[in-house]
Design a protein around this motif. Sequence first.
Motif, short mmCIF file in Angstrom:
data_model
loop_
_atom_site.label_atom_id
_atom_site.label_comp_id
_atom_site.label_asym_id
_atom_site.label_seq_id
_atom_site.Cartn_x
_atom_site.Cartn_y
_atom_site.Cartn_z
N GLN A 147 30.77 4.39 39.69
CA GLN A 147 31.26 5.54 40.45
C GLN A 147 32.32 6.36 39.72
O GLN A 147 32.70 7.43 40.17
N GLY A 148 32.81 5.85 38.61
CA GLY A 148 33.90 6.51 37.91
C GLY A 148 33.53 7.88 37.37
O GLY A 148 32.40 8.12 36.97
N GLN A 149 34.51 8.76 37.36
CA GLN A 149 34.32 10.11 36.86
C GLN A 149 35.40 10.39 35.81
O GLN A 149 36.43 9.75 35.78
N GLY A 150 35.14 11.40 34.99
CA GLY A 150 36.12 11.80 34.00
C GLY A 150 36.09 10.91 32.77
O GLY A 150 35.05 10.33 32.43
N PRO A 151 37.21 10.75 32.09
CA PRO A 151 37.27 10.04 30.81
C PRO A 151 36.88 8.56 30.90
O PRO A 151 36.46 7.98 29.91
N ILE A 152 37.03 7.96 32.09
CA ILE A 152 36.68 6.55 32.24
C ILE A 152 35.17 6.32 32.09
O ILE A 152 34.73 5.25 31.69
N ARG A 153 34.39 7.34 32.39
CA ARG A 153 32.92 7.20 32.37
C ARG A 153 32.38 6.84 30.97
O ARG A 153 31.65 5.85 30.83
#
Length: 150
Positions: free
Chosen positions: A77-83
């Motif tokens: 479900q992560g978004q942004g740089p963590i993806r």
Amino acid sequence: MNAPDWVYALPSVNAGLNTLATVLLVVGYSLIKKGRRDAHKKVMLSAFVTSILFLGFYLTYHFALKHYTGSSSQPFQGQGPIRPIYFTILITHVILAAIVPVLAIITIYRGLKQQWDRHRRIAKITFPIWLYVSLTGVIIYGMLYHWPVG
């Protein structure tokens, strides 16, 4: 359709088994560095059994999830740089996890046959890969099920 509770409990079981395998690998490494060959053997065989149990529960989870829900995996479900970080960890984990059983079996075989030079050579390859796979398994679990995602 929802899966039974036991299916949703399996990722935690798997994370526990990966954690245990990680600890056993580190303890086994420490034991051989101290020259405690018999203790090393027992601990490393325990790490192997733990990893086999993990694989059984992992496959059970994915097959059961597919059976009950129609999807065999938990989406990230992560978004942004963590993806991209997550998927880098996941891809390297999956690729290396595919070779760990082969490396582990060869390493164990050579140890049990007391082929010490050959055992040490392959163990120097097997150990860091197996440790990485066990440790990243726990990290992936945390990223999928518990840790806040950007």
